[in-house]
Enzyme design. Structure first.
Site, mmCIF file in Angstrom:
data_model
loop_
_atom_site.group_PDB
_atom_site.id
_atom_site.type_symbol
_atom_site.label_atom_id
_atom_site.label_comp_id
_atom_site.label_asym_id
_atom_site.label_seq_id
_atom_site.Cartn_x
_atom_site.Cartn_y
_atom_site.Cartn_z
ATOM 1 N N SER B 31 1.096 -1.150 0.122
ATOM 2 C CA SER B 31 -0.134 -0.070 -0.222
ATOM 3 C C SER B 31 1.048 1.332 -0.036
ATOM 4 O O SER B 31 0.462 2.190 -0.626
ATOM 5 C CB SER B 31 -1.167 -0.010 1.114
ATOM 6 O OG SER B 31 -0.154 -0.081 2.434
ATOM 7 N N GLY B 87 8.156 -0.042 0.643
ATOM 8 C CA GLY B 87 7.944 -0.175 1.911
ATOM 9 C C GLY B 87 8.516 -1.016 2.828
ATOM 10 O O GLY B 87 9.590 -1.653 2.568
ATOM 11 N N GLU B 108 11.646 -8.237 -4.407
ATOM 12 C CA GLU B 108 11.940 -6.855 -3.601
ATOM 13 C C GLU B 108 13.534 -6.982 -3.422
ATOM 14 O O GLU B 108 14.137 -5.840 -3.407
ATOM 15 C CB GLU B 108 11.121 -6.636 -2.444
ATOM 16 C CG GLU B 108 9.840 -6.441 -2.770
ATOM 17 C CD GLU B 108 8.675 -6.251 -1.635
ATOM 18 O OE1 GLU B 108 7.549 -5.595 -1.830
ATOM 19 O OE2 GLU B 108 8.817 -6.722 -0.401
#
Lengths: 230, 230
Positions: B31, B87, B108
């Site tokens: 998010s 994030g 990631e």
């Protein structure tokens, strides 16, 4: 039968003598391991061995075992294996190995780490004074990351070749990953090299098996030699 | 907008200020990272940024980037990334991270290791005095090996939960692997734990990102705080 094939068979059949009825066994991949599969099947069919179930280390081994009627199981059902029998591409004096010429290094390492004991079977041509002296180190990499990983492995001293199929397409492992065959030459510090590789995301597994096995059966011109780590 | 969402957006938009025209960027998943994607798209459409191409860290991020019209590339074409923005689930005082709640930890980590610089963006609730204090460590494992791997992780002090989908089937990563969420509690020696995990074949990657990032932008009630490792 070619002499080398005869030696492989000799080593494989010696290792099968260590299997006991009721065991969960791990089956390696490759021409030497396949001689073990045939011998195990023969002993099961003749009731010399009973209630043996096997976890295959590759789809190729699974096919081979099914063809010879060896009952199969999975790590889900049997997360601990009694004995794994597998080949190797190179064996150093400390019984460290290079594996992966057949492309099954990841599942082979999984089986060995899940095994109480592993017996490696080789002909004498696989003995080496130092890992890397005669074999490249196969490294299984995620296709997403293969390009930066190839550059990274070169920076570690391992210029590498993207393994291809005979038709020119990339070789794919049972997991759908690529293999980079890395030419490090004789490796001074395999533990350090392994550490560097494993720190890198996208390297799914490498073909150095360090400190994982205690038994290697070598077949040579003068017979069988059982090498052991005490 | 909920306060926490506002803070995520604030952190994300601050990080986008570090992107320069002509850069190859890495796009995280989740998010907070999605707020960065929106802002990047806005700056591209308004010609504040030009000639930026992005490598997405997941299929979800790829869809999001395509939806907002951000030009995409791959690590095959651009094996070196200028700047990645992503994030995190937990950030310790040394800027070590836990990531993987979204399941994209492997790609990631690949992007971050291929990046010259990474900026992590979080709201202040993600700060932690010690890794593991507030989050489980997600571990991506090969389905073939999940059972012995679950037992192994428990033996390391991390009882674990096999991550499921809302419909009860196993969650699958973009690579088709499983996630085990391991509850280690506060981790005394994360480097040692990471080493133990990486020695184990079948653990494709873990969610501890140790010593990999130098910049964390934290949004809190008192504004933006840019944490740096010198």
């Amino acid at each position: 039968m070619e002499e080398k094939e005869r030696l492989k068979q000799l080593a494989a059949e010696s290792a099968v003598d260590f299997i006991r009825s009721g065991m969960v066994i791990g089956l390696g991949t490759g021409s030497t391991a396949f001689f073990a599969i045939k011998k195990i099947a023969h002993q099961l069919h003749n009731n010399i061995l009973k209630n043996v179930v096997a976890v295959p280390s590759s789809l190729a081994t699974e096919r081979e075992a099914l063809r010879f009627g060896i009952p199969l199981t999975t790590l889900d059902e049997h997360p601990a294996i009694d004995l794994t029998i597998d080949g190797a591409d190179e064996v150093d004096p400390g019984l460290n190995l290079i594996k992966g010429r057949g492309g099954a290094l990841l599942r082979e390492k999984i089986l060995i780490q899940a095994s109480r004991r592993t017996i490696i079977i080789v002909d004498e041509s696989k003995l080496s004074s130092r890992l890397g002296a005669s074999s490249p180190v196969p490294v299984e990499v995620l296709p997403f990351a293969w390009k930066p990983t190839a550059l990274f492995l070169t920076s570690l001293g391992g210029p590498n070749i993207h393994r291809l199929m005979p038709d020119g397409r990339p070789f794919l492992t049972d997991q759908g990953n690529f293999i980079l065959d890395c030419n490090f030459g004789p490796i001074e510090e395999p533990v350090h090299l392994a550490l560097k590789m494993k720190e890198r995301a996208g390297i799914v597994e490498h073909g150095m098996f360090l400190g994982l096995v205690s038994d290697v059966i070598v077949a040579g011109q003068n017979g069988i030699n059982h090498l052991k780590i005490k």
